[in-house]
Design an enzyme around this catalytic site. Sequence first.
Site, PDB file in Angstrom:
ATOM      1  N   GLU A   1     -21.195  16.583  31.674  1.00  0.00           N
ATOM      2  CA  GLU A   1     -22.559  17.101  31.565  1.00  0.00           C
ATOM      3  C   GLU A   1     -22.714  18.338  32.447  1.00  0.00           C
ATOM      4  O   GLU A   1     -23.053  19.415  31.994  1.00  0.00           O
ATOM      5  CB  GLU A   1     -23.497  15.983  32.010  1.00  0.00           C
ATOM      6  CG  GLU A   1     -24.877  16.345  32.421  1.00  0.00           C
ATOM      7  CD  GLU A   1     -25.551  15.156  33.061  1.00  0.00           C
ATOM      8  OE1 GLU A   1     -26.155  14.380  32.313  1.00  0.00           O
ATOM      9  OE2 GLU A   1     -25.457  14.997  34.294  1.00  0.00           O
TER      10      GLU A   1
ATOM     11  N   LYS B   1     -35.177   5.178  58.781  1.00  0.00           N
ATOM     12  CA  LYS B   1     -35.859   6.060  59.738  1.00  0.00           C
ATOM     13  C   LYS B   1     -36.005   5.428  61.116  1.00  0.00           C
ATOM     14  O   LYS B   1     -36.191   6.126  62.104  1.00  0.00           O
ATOM     15  CB  LYS B   1     -37.239   6.446  59.191  1.00  0.00           C
ATOM     16  CG  LYS B   1     -37.184   7.326  57.950  1.00  0.00           C
ATOM     17  CD  LYS B   1     -38.576   7.689  57.451  1.00  0.00           C
ATOM     18  CE  LYS B   1     -38.516   8.587  56.235  1.00  0.00           C
ATOM     19  NZ  LYS B   1     -39.865   8.915  55.714  1.00  0.00           N
TER      20      LYS B   1
ATOM     21  N   GLY C   1     -20.432  13.163  38.433  1.00  0.00           N
ATOM     22  CA  GLY C   1     -21.845  13.377  38.655  1.00  0.00           C
ATOM     23  C   GLY C   1     -22.105  14.376  39.764  1.00  0.00           C
ATOM     24  O   GLY C   1     -21.219  15.133  40.182  1.00  0.00           O
ATOM     25  N   ILE C   2     -23.327  14.356  40.283  1.00  0.00           N
ATOM     26  CA  ILE C   2     -23.761  15.312  41.286  1.00  0.00           C
ATOM     27  C   ILE C   2     -23.720  14.668  42.665  1.00  0.00           C
ATOM     28  O   ILE C   2     -24.088  13.511  42.828  1.00  0.00           O
ATOM     29  CB  ILE C   2     -25.198  15.790  40.975  1.00  0.00           C
ATOM     30  CG1 ILE C   2     -25.254  16.458  39.601  1.00  0.00           C
ATOM     31  CG2 ILE C   2     -25.714  16.720  42.046  1.00  0.00           C
ATOM     32  CD1 ILE C   2     -26.664  16.804  39.151  1.00  0.00           C
ATOM     33  N   GLY C   3     -23.276  15.410  43.676  1.00  0.00           N
ATOM     34  CA  GLY C   3     -23.349  14.928  45.047  1.00  0.00           C
ATOM     35  C   GLY C   3     -22.019  14.967  45.764  1.00  0.00           C
ATOM     36  O   GLY C   3     -20.970  15.270  45.195  1.00  0.00           O
TER      37      GLY C   3
ATOM     38  N   GLY D   1     -27.255  11.968  32.995  1.00  0.00           N
ATOM     39  CA  GLY D   1     -26.260  11.500  32.036  1.00  0.00           C
ATOM     40  C   GLY D   1     -25.553  10.233  32.450  1.00  0.00           C
ATOM     41  O   GLY D   1     -24.646   9.768  31.746  1.00  0.00           O
TER      42      GLY D   1
END
Length: 463
Positions: free
Chosen positions: A261, A386, A236-238, A359
């Site tokens: 993907e 935060k 995946g992404i990251g 995906g």
Amino acid sequence: LRVRFWPRFGCSRMEASRFQYESEYKRKLCTPDEAARVVKSGDWLDISMGCAFPSLMDAAIAKRKEELYGVKIRGYLIQQPIQMVECDPGREHFIYNSWHMSGYERKLCDRGMCSFNPMVFRNLGAYYQHFLTVNVAMMCVTPMNQHGYFNFSLSNASARAVLDKADIVILEINENLPWVYGGLDECIHIDDVDMIVEGPHNPLPSIQTPPASEAETRIAEFVVENMDDGATLQLGIGSLPNAVGQMLAQSDLRDLGIHTEMLCDCYLDMYRAGKITNKRKDIDRYKSVFGFAIGSEDLYDWVRENPGVVTYPISYCNAPSTVRNIENFVSINNCISVDLYGQICAESAGTRQISGTGGQLDFLEGAAVSPGGKAFICLTSTFTDKQGEMVSRITPLLNPGDIVTDPRSLAYYIVTEYGGVNLVGCSTWERAERLISVAHPKFRDELVEHARQQGIWIRSNKR
């Protein structure tokens, strides 16, 4: 060899065809401002994703702001400012909608200038085919070849499905895009195009993934330790999936394959390290398969006219019916939080949209039916809010507004820096026990108490 000539042109048939395509090209060529005139108030306008974003057309249509109202725009994973959106913060003229948020689109959403379209990625092409209206579609493509074809390059994904549904197809020629070989729907012929625009473009956008944290490195170690030679990968992404890719490049694993993907630089790292051969794949043997690519200039050079790296639409790449035919398929993605039932949120923080389903759901399903397949959902056990407080990512219940990206019925391996657990086939009390075992130690007693209150803890459970 005898070469036949067409008497009318005094040239070979191939040369005549090329002449015909070049003539048609010139006939359809126009300026961006001329092409922008076809857009009408109330239209549905689709702009392509990622590296195929049509910046010249975007600027030309933005200039028509005062004469257009209610133009509805679809796109996703856009990496640069969209002038149509930026010029109209009140969304009176242009209403932008994203299928999957990039970092830029997330900021637009925070400003109230972007709406999210939920979807299952493998079905996106079918959405267009059966349900959606597209009045005008526009995307960047490579220059036309001698046979009259334009290539979708790094952004095959859902391109053909969108263009096939459009009333008007506008192609923007981006001289920087590499021609990428494909197995399905990677090109469009000039006969299927209505208008063509040209002009200079900036260098292709790139993603710089931040380095992995210590916790992410430990997660990557667990994943790599649970992989075998010959596995086919989807990342995946990251930073976390990227850490897995970099660790694989340094591992002793061999003969890995790519079926993904998104193609990113960690795959290139593995290829350069000699890990990628694709020789053990059951389908698309010796081919690295991807749906779209976003990364560095080196990545774009790697895929340029490379017979070993081919692009398919997402309807093929992501389909569980495709993945089930790949033995030892390994899917590696990250998420934001997991509750004690195994429900996975990977796209929102409360009601704030962070990314999208993408995906992840597709590959969870596919890996579950791949012989020897595994699907890893990875997350650090905590984050700092935060106020500077440590917060557990493993929660009794998902927080209000959190979107269920993956239902508990599809949860597979859940991995934190404290290890990984397999939830397949587990009862609710087994899930709670296993998930608490990989939560941060500070929160385990608290999670046990919540599990008791929720009726998913039994006395025989380990503490």
